[in-house]
Design an enzyme around this catalytic site. Sequence first.
Site, short mmCIF file in Angstrom:
data_model
loop_
_atom_site.label_atom_id
_atom_site.label_comp_id
_atom_site.label_asym_id
_atom_site.label_seq_id
_atom_site.Cartn_x
_atom_site.Cartn_y
_atom_site.Cartn_z
N SER A 39 27.43 77.41 -9.60
CA SER A 39 27.57 76.12 -10.27
C SER A 39 28.40 75.10 -9.49
O SER A 39 28.34 73.92 -9.78
CB SER A 39 28.23 76.32 -11.64
N ASP A 330 35.47 70.05 -16.49
CA ASP A 330 35.47 70.94 -17.65
C ASP A 330 36.49 72.06 -17.36
O ASP A 330 37.31 71.91 -16.47
CB ASP A 330 34.05 71.47 -17.98
N HIS A 333 35.15 73.51 -13.67
CA HIS A 333 34.61 72.73 -12.54
C HIS A 333 35.39 71.45 -12.25
O HIS A 333 35.87 70.79 -13.17
CB HIS A 333 33.14 72.41 -12.81
#
Length: 355
Positions: A39, A330, A333
């Site tokens: 991610s 978040d 990240h």
Amino acid sequence: MKAQKKSILLLTEIITVLIYTWIAETEAKVPALIVFGDSTVDAGNNNVLPTALKANFPPYGRDFMDTRKPTGRFSNGRVATDFYSEMYGLRSFVPAYLDPEYGIEDFAVGVCFASAGTGIDPATARVVSVIPLLKQVELFDEYQARLEGYLGAEMAKKTISEGVYVISIGTNDFIENYYAFSTPRVLEFTPERYVQFLIDLAREFIVQIYMLGARKIGFTGLSGMGCLPFERNRNPMWGSPCIETYNNIAIDFNSKLQQMTDELNNALPDLQLRVAHLYDFVANIIQNPSLYGFEEAQYGCCGTGTYELGYLCNEYTPACTDASKYVFWDAVHPTEKTSMIVAEYLMNTTFSEFK
Ligand SMILES: *[C@@H]1O[C@H](CO)[C@@H](O)[C@H](O)[C@H]1NC(C)=O
């Protein structure tokens, strides 16, 4: 007066020619940016997968370029690889290989095979039903055939051998797998042995893409996983310090990764494998956020900033007003701004070393 004007004009012309020559040379050097990983660099491959790990809804993407729309990137905007691409003079973002909006004409200068939630250990991808690293290699193989059809054999070969490869992966093997008890790994391995197990798998992966033609490869080391808001804010101690156990694992991983890199560079002709060491740089941002214009390094911008991630970070979790004041977007990240600063740092160091 006239002569002066003329010579200024001439000077401007010379400078323009110099700049264009320089741009042409840098462009010729890197025909494409090719991305593997999780991610931290997924540009939206997970959007089409039957996984719960997605980020293709607001507030994700709210600062993304001109569209300000979610793309599947786990960020308020772009991720580090988008910035590398732009800094190399290629496109200002790297499209996801599985995104139906893009085709081989787009992927010819940059393509992303990364999948949020995946790891070096194939068992990690199974935890969240995403694309394992081995499957990313298969997609890369398929991509080469398409590239050959589009560019012709010779140009495709040049793109593959002169392109820059970025691999950003490894954190999930610990936070989603080993330390989350999602698989029996914790029963099979001590943390040190698990690190070595991952490094051996990473070596196999590098050899595979080398056999498929990759030469200039930047493997991103791990940053301090124990300082992610998701980890440190579960720490009940006063002040929520970073979790040292996790940080030490990252340090161990990075040093074994460097060792493996040195071995492979000696063993495989023309390989330019480099470790992008970002641990100290990111640690400095988190310890001294104001040096970089940040105001908050402990909590993410989305929701409470302590656990929101993926579907838990959504339209109904109020996000901060200005993400550029936050190190984290978040609970796991970085914000676009952090990614840009880190990308700039790695461009100044690791990624400028490719010959
Ligand atoms: C990268 O290098 C440029 C030019 O030397 C410098 O201005 C910039 O601050 C550096 N950025 C980082 C993050 O190291």
